[in-house]
Design an enzyme around this catalytic site. Structure first.
Site, PDB file in Angstrom:
ATOM      1  N   HIS A   1      47.773  -7.476 -17.232  1.00 11.36           N
ATOM      2  CA  HIS A   1      48.006  -6.453 -16.416  1.00 11.36           C
ATOM      3  C   HIS A   1      46.434  -6.105 -15.744  1.00 11.36           C
ATOM      4  CE1 HIS A   1      48.893  -2.545 -14.577  1.00 11.36           C
ATOM      5  NE2 HIS A   1      50.204  -2.861 -14.518  1.00 11.36           N
TER       6      HIS A   1
ATOM      7  N   ASP B   1      46.593  -3.895 -25.608  1.00  5.47           N
ATOM      8  CA  ASP B   1      47.363  -3.122 -24.642  1.00  5.47           C
ATOM      9  C   ASP B   1      48.645  -2.960 -24.997  1.00  5.47           C
ATOM     10  OD1 ASP B   1      48.658  -2.293 -22.297  1.00  5.47           O
ATOM     11  OD2 ASP B   1      47.912  -3.699 -20.936  1.00  5.47           O
TER      12      ASP B   1
ATOM     13  N   GLN C   1      53.390  -2.432 -22.901  1.00  5.73           N
ATOM     14  CA  GLN C   1      54.945  -2.587 -23.051  1.00  5.73           C
ATOM     15  C   GLN C   1      55.546  -2.978 -24.715  1.00  5.73           C
ATOM     16  OE1 GLN C   1      57.014  -3.040 -20.624  1.00  5.73           O
ATOM     17  NE2 GLN C   1      55.253  -2.919 -18.823  1.00  5.73           N
TER      18      GLN C   1
ATOM     19  N   LYS D   1      56.426   5.011 -19.973  1.00  6.82           N
ATOM     20  CA  LYS D   1      57.297   3.769 -20.338  1.00  6.82           C
ATOM     21  C   LYS D   1      58.175   4.014 -21.491  1.00  6.82           C
ATOM     22  CE  LYS D   1      53.999   0.724 -18.318  1.00  6.82           C
ATOM     23  NZ  LYS D   1      54.739   0.273 -17.022  1.00  6.82           N
TER      24      LYS D   1
ATOM     25  N   CYS E   1      51.029  -6.297 -10.963  1.00  7.30           N
ATOM     26  CA  CYS E   1      49.784  -6.153 -11.261  1.00  7.30           C
ATOM     27  C   CYS E   1      49.231  -7.160 -12.313  1.00  7.30           C
ATOM     28  CB  CYS E   1      49.772  -4.675 -11.952  1.00  7.30           C
ATOM     29  SG  CYS E   1      50.209  -3.322 -10.853  1.00  7.30           S
TER      30      CYS E   1
END
Ligand code: PMP
Length: 416
Positions: free
Chosen positions: A124, A206, A209, A232, A372
């Site tokens: 991203h 990261d 998600q 999220k 993104c």
């Protein structure tokens, strides 16, 4: 694949789905932002209504209460990620701020000319731009781990590109385009062995998600840093967190400077507060943190077994359905179990924005654009794609509606 477990009907916990405004809406943009159960909204509201005071500074009961709620929220995040202690958790606004914090502090302090920072082709922008900045400022080199068309990064990629020159490795745990889970544990293990002249490169994950969809154990995967966003994971917007190993937090200079993050200030200098407060300058988003803790409690109540089962079952249903619609192409892996509930796709001769607009007119919300992840779009040879992403509260019925509407998109565009 029903959204029920035992006697709990999760959907009823979400005012969003119960409201007449959203009646019939198929919300398939969960990878962008998830909806919030009433208990999360209530936790924030209770904080605002009954416990609102500036935390961490007051000596009166109300402020102590606000402080306790805030620190309990930190403890919740720490336990959720299996961090060794609460002081490893820094509250931020979101995953983007968490990643920037590491880049501006660890990156700018320790990356030197000739060093390498390794990221992957599916990152991203929030995990690209901070490293472009560090590499440009420090005359270091940004190195890319390539993936194949199914989203897999072969082991040979990290085994050749992580070298003694590597200072930092920063990789998405789950791609927001492919939905694939990257082997971050294996990459971390290799980076720790080989990177930084054999002393070990720093591994940043990261988790934007992954954290909402699977059990993430920061110690098990060997993350030195892990970033995620509350919004999220059923939480409010404007709150996120960074897990960081204490050893690095101690070495790192502060990110932002000002109130709350100091021990003592003179006209000439300052000493900094204990961890984690050294990295939380200014008045914090205590209400947001309390909401995030309630969200993580709720996720635990649902359970990752259920979440993963529903993600996979719905991804399978959607991907199988797409196979029967001519001209629809799924991006990434053929195995729905490797999508984390994210199905990114294109339709021949239809711009993804038109797909999303047409579906919106049929009360179906999906994402379209570059997500993104423009370097990945460039690699895939597409300008943009459409993306349907589900969460545990989505149902097969909704997937059926989505597929039915999707099958009409080309006709709607005047194509056969
Ligand atoms: N990383 C990944 C993999 C993401 O999917 C996102 C959100 N799309 C982010 C980082 C950034 O999250 P936020 O906008 O909440 O900072």
């Amino acid at each position: 694949m029903e959204n029920k477990m035992g006697s709990i009907d999760f959907r009823k916990d979400f005012p969003f789905f119960e409201s007449s405004i959203n009646k019939g809406l198929v919300y398939f943009d969960n990878a962008a932002t998830s909806q919030r159960p009433a208990c999360v909204n209530r936790a924030v509201e209770d904080f605002n209504n009954f416990n609102n005071a500036n935390p961490l500074r007051g000596l009166y009961d109300l402020s102590v209460r606000a402080t306790d709620l805030y620190e309990n929220a930190r403890a919740k995040v720490a336990a959720f990620l299996n961090a060794p202690s609460d002081s490893h958790i820094i509250f931020t606004r979101n995953a983007t701020e968490s990643l920037n914090l590491v880049a501006y502090t660890y990156g700018m302090a320790f990356v030197e000319e000739g060093d390498e920072v390794v990221i992957s082709a599916m990152e991203h922008h929030s995990n690209i731009l901070p490293w472009q900045m560090v590499c440009s400022a420090k005359k270091a080199r940004l190195v890319w781990l390539e993936c194949d068309a199914s989203g897999i990064i072969p082991a040979s990629e990290w085994q050749t590109k992580i070298t003694a020159k590597t200072k930092i490795v920063s990789v998405a745990h789950v791609s927001n385009v492919f939905g694939i889970t990257n082997p971050v544990k294996e990459i971390a293990s290799y980076a720790h062995k080989v990177g930084n002249g054999g002393k070990g490169a720093v591994m940043i994950v990261d988790g934007a998600q992954s954290v909402p969809h699977m059990k993430v154990d920061v110690q098990d995967i060997g993350a030195d840093f892990l970033a995620f966003s509350g919004h999220k994971a059923l939480g409010p917007m404007g709150i996120g967190a960074l897990y960081a190993r204490e050893k690095f937090l101690e070495q790192m200079p502060p990110f932002l400077r000002g109130g709350e993050m100091i021990e003592y200030v003179t006209r000439e200098s300052a000493t900094y507060a204990e961890l984690p407060h050294k990295f939380e300058a200014g008045t914090v988003n205590a209400g947001g943190a309390v909401g995030l803790a309630a969200a993580l409690d709720y996720i635990e109540k649902v359970g990752f077994d259920f979440i993963e089962k529903n993600d996979n079952a719905l991804a399978a249903f959607i991907m199988n359905g797409m196979k029967t619609i001519p001209h629809v192409h799924v991006i990434g892996n053929d195995d729905p179990d490797r999508h984390c509930g994210i199905v990114t796709f294109t339709i021949d001769d239809v711009h993804p924005h038109d797909i999303a607009s047409m579906l919106s007119s049929e009360n179906v919300a999906i994402r379209a654009g570059h997500h993104c992840a423009q370097p990945l779009m460039q690699k895939l040879g597409v300008g943009s794609t459409a993306r349907a992403s589900v969460y545990f509260y989505n149902t097969q019925k909704e997937a059926e509606v989505f597929l039915e509407k999707l099958s009409g998109v080309r006709k709607w565009m005047g194509l056969s």
